[in-house]
Design a protein around this motif. Structure first.
Motif, PDB file in Angstrom:
ATOM      1  N   ASP A 159      21.171  15.726  26.315  1.00  0.00           N
ATOM      2  CA  ASP A 159      19.953  15.414  26.976  1.00  0.00           C
ATOM      3  C   ASP A 159      19.156  14.590  25.884  1.00  0.00           C
ATOM      4  OD1 ASP A 159      17.867  15.167  28.494  1.00  0.00           O
ATOM      5  OD2 ASP A 159      16.927  17.249  27.967  1.00  0.00           O
ATOM      6  N   GLY A 160      18.540  13.455  25.991  1.00  0.00           N
ATOM      7  CA  GLY A 160      17.920  12.346  25.382  1.00  0.00           C
ATOM      8  C   GLY A 160      18.632  11.455  24.853  1.00  0.00           C
ATOM      9  N   PRO A 165      21.471   4.267  23.268  1.00  0.00           N
ATOM     10  CA  PRO A 165      20.641   5.138  22.363  1.00  0.00           C
ATOM     11  C   PRO A 165      20.878   4.591  20.945  1.00  0.00           C
ATOM     12  CG  PRO A 165      22.677   6.065  23.177  1.00  0.00           C
ATOM     13  CD  PRO A 165      22.428   4.924  23.796  1.00  0.00           C
ATOM     14  N   PHE A 166      19.588   4.840  20.116  1.00  0.00           N
ATOM     15  CA  PHE A 166      19.621   4.441  18.770  1.00  0.00           C
ATOM     16  C   PHE A 166      19.834   3.033  18.482  1.00  0.00           C
ATOM     17  CE2 PHE A 166      21.486   9.011  19.327  1.00  0.00           C
ATOM     18  CZ  PHE A 166      20.159   9.596  18.727  1.00  0.00           C
ATOM     19  N   ALA A 167      19.626   2.349  19.596  1.00  0.00           N
ATOM     20  CA  ALA A 167      19.635   0.585  19.090  1.00  0.00           C
ATOM     21  C   ALA A 167      18.387   0.327  18.092  1.00  0.00           C
ATOM     22  CB  ALA A 167      19.842  -0.072  20.331  1.00  0.00           C
ATOM     23  N   GLU A 199      13.639  10.511  17.134  1.00  0.00           N
ATOM     24  CA  GLU A 199      13.976  11.056  15.942  1.00  0.00           C
ATOM     25  C   GLU A 199      14.942  12.298  16.112  1.00  0.00           C
ATOM     26  OE1 GLU A 199      13.565   9.326  13.024  1.00  0.00           O
ATOM     27  OE2 GLU A 199      12.484   8.029  13.880  1.00  0.00           O
ATOM     28  N   LEU A 200      16.203  12.070  16.001  1.00  0.00           N
ATOM     29  CA  LEU A 200      17.368  13.263  16.277  1.00  0.00           C
ATOM     30  C   LEU A 200      16.856  14.210  15.088  1.00  0.00           C
ATOM     31  CD1 LEU A 200      19.469  14.392  17.797  1.00  0.00           C
ATOM     32  CD2 LEU A 200      21.305  13.012  16.295  1.00  0.00           C
ATOM     33  N   GLY A 201      16.482  14.033  13.867  1.00  0.00           N
ATOM     34  CA  GLY A 201      16.532  14.955  12.837  1.00  0.00           C
ATOM     35  C   GLY A 201      15.194  15.932  13.123  1.00  0.00           C
ATOM     36  N   GLU A 202      14.478  15.642  13.992  1.00  0.00           N
ATOM     37  CA  GLU A 202      13.318  16.412  14.140  1.00  0.00           C
ATOM     38  C   GLU A 202      13.318  17.431  15.319  1.00  0.00           C
ATOM     39  OE1 GLU A 202       9.838  13.726  14.259  1.00  0.00           O
ATOM     40  OE2 GLU A 202       9.790  13.056  12.188  1.00  0.00           O
ATOM     41  N   ILE A 209      20.495  22.080   8.458  1.00  0.00           N
ATOM     42  CA  ILE A 209      21.729  21.223   8.596  1.00  0.00           C
ATOM     43  C   ILE A 209      21.382  19.997   9.383  1.00  0.00           C
ATOM     44  CG2 ILE A 209      24.012  21.225   9.807  1.00  0.00           C
ATOM     45  CD1 ILE A 209      24.188  24.380   9.456  1.00  0.00           C
ATOM     46  N   ASN A 210      22.018  18.978   9.303  1.00  0.00           N
ATOM     47  CA  ASN A 210      21.877  17.741   9.919  1.00  0.00           C
ATOM     48  C   ASN A 210      22.289  17.652  11.239  1.00  0.00           C
ATOM     49  OD1 ASN A 210      21.800  15.067  10.986  1.00  0.00           O
ATOM     50  ND2 ASN A 210      22.629  14.075   9.093  1.00  0.00           N
ATOM     51  N   PRO A 211      21.484  17.676  12.254  1.00  0.00           N
ATOM     52  CA  PRO A 211      21.928  17.614  13.857  1.00  0.00           C
ATOM     53  C   PRO A 211      22.988  16.746  14.011  1.00  0.00           C
ATOM     54  CG  PRO A 211      19.352  17.750  13.572  1.00  0.00           C
ATOM     55  CD  PRO A 211      20.123  17.199  12.174  1.00  0.00           C
TER      56      PRO A 211
END
Length: 364
Positions: free
Chosen positions: A29-30, A94-96, A177-180, A230-232
């Motif tokens: 999701d996302g 995603p993340f382009a 921001e995937l890390g957040e 941990i890094n997602p």
């Protein structure tokens, strides 16, 4: 024909029993792409563009482009047939990041005959929020051809729909921001409680802690807070490569247009007897003309004459399918009737109407 159908169904059932990666069964999701669309102009066509008299929007955008380049067209009438108005579409992955290149599709919206050999002029691409995320430009690649004369015209493929590989450049990034994030949901392509439970168990077993929870038949939530610092991205990379054996409902899919029948491995049929026969009704006309003698008063009259014929093909009798028949039994029983694909569709629909087909029947 039936041997091929049976082989195809058995192949599907064999493959479905093998483990499948979660990345092939679900999306995060996302983590998804966004559709982009733009309105532009293709120039440099060999007389196969829009007729500006029939496509005033083409003339309007051409005049706008020329004015932005410092050419004042004023009230002059443009009559070029070397330009065509087009709609440009693309998907922003995603993340382009800014500067990334995208493949684009270009389709004519006017009466252009072909876009072969044309060049797309600088076209902004917008998302659903109205913001410009990419800009497209480049030479089009047409997969079809068109040729014609005064009395005939030959078209191969669709020359008014073309593509431009890496024809757009990303100018704006999507804020994500995937890390957040504190948790992420795994959305299954096909909702099923059994599959969702298997995904939950596989994730918890791989991470050695209870971080995944099946929220419903199509969603599994993973709590990153329970994993600590941990890094997602590393966690998602490990999760998407986990393998499970997905489950699904028993289904029979029928496509009337092509006569295709696909039967899932879990389809079962209760004990039932089936008989199939063909009844043909043929009606043909043979009108006769009644014409009076040369010196007689009267009119020529067309007398209708119809002939009807009813013919029934030789019957095969009843074919009995045993109780709780398996996939192999279903195919063998239908093949024993010697019916064609179209008649097999009717047989399956009749078995379902009788309540003997224990599967979801999908007719397309």
């Amino acid at each position: 024909m039936f041997k091929l159908i049976a082989a195809f169904v058995l192949l599907v059932s064999t493959v479905s029993a093998a483990p499948v990666r979660i990345k092939d069964l679900a999306d995060f999701d996302g983590v998804r792409g966004n559709d982009l669309i733009g309105y532009g102009l293709v120039v440099g066509l060999d007389g196969s563009g829009d007729s500006l008299r029939n496509a005033p929007y083409t003339e309007e955008i051409l005049a706008g482009i020329l004015e932005r380049l410092g050419v004042n067209v004023g009230d002059q009438e443009l009559r070029s047939k070397n330009v065509a108005a087009v709609v440009v579409t693309a998907e922003l992955p995603p993340f382009a990041r800014s500067g990334s290149r995208l493949d684009i599709n270009v389709a004519a919206i006017g009466d252009a005959k072909s876009l072969l050999g044309g060049t797309l002029v600088l076209t902004p691409l917008k998302a659903a929020d109205g913001n410009v995320y990419a800009v497209a430009q480049g030479s089009v690649i047409a997969g079809g051809t068109a040729a014609g004369g005064e009395a005939a015209r030959v078209v191969e493929g669709v020359p008014t729909t073309v593509s431009i590989p890496v024809g757009a450049r990303v100018e704006r990034e999507v804020d994500f921001e995937l890390g957040e994030i504190e948790n992420i949901r795994i959305a299954l392509h096909n909702s099923d409680f059994t599959t969702a439970t298997q995904v939950e168990a596989a994730v918890n077993r791989a991470l050695n802690r209870q971080v995944a929870t099946a929220l419903d038949s199509g969603t599994v939530q993973v709590d990153f807070r329970a994993l600590g610092d941990i890094n997602p991205a590393h966690v998602l990379g490990r999760i998407e490569n986990l393998e499970i054996q997905p489950d699904s409902r028993a289904r029979v899919v029928i496509d009337h247009k092509s006569g295709t029948i696909v039967i899932g491995e879990r389809v079962r049929i209760s004990r039932v007897a089936v008989s199939q026969g063909n009844l043909t009704l043929r009606v043909h006309e043979a009108p006769e003309v009644s014409q009076p003698n040369p010196f007689a008063a009267g009119e020529t009259v067309v007398v209708p004459r119809s002939f009807a014929e009813i013919r029934e093909e030789p019957g095969i009798g009843f074919a009995e399918l045993p109780s709780e028949a398996s996939l192999t039994d279903v195919i063998a029983g239908l093949n024993a009737l010697g019916v064609g694909p179209r008649d097999m569709i009717d047989v399956l629909k009749s078995i379902h109407a009788a309540g003997a087909l224990h599967a979801e029947l999908i007719v397309q």
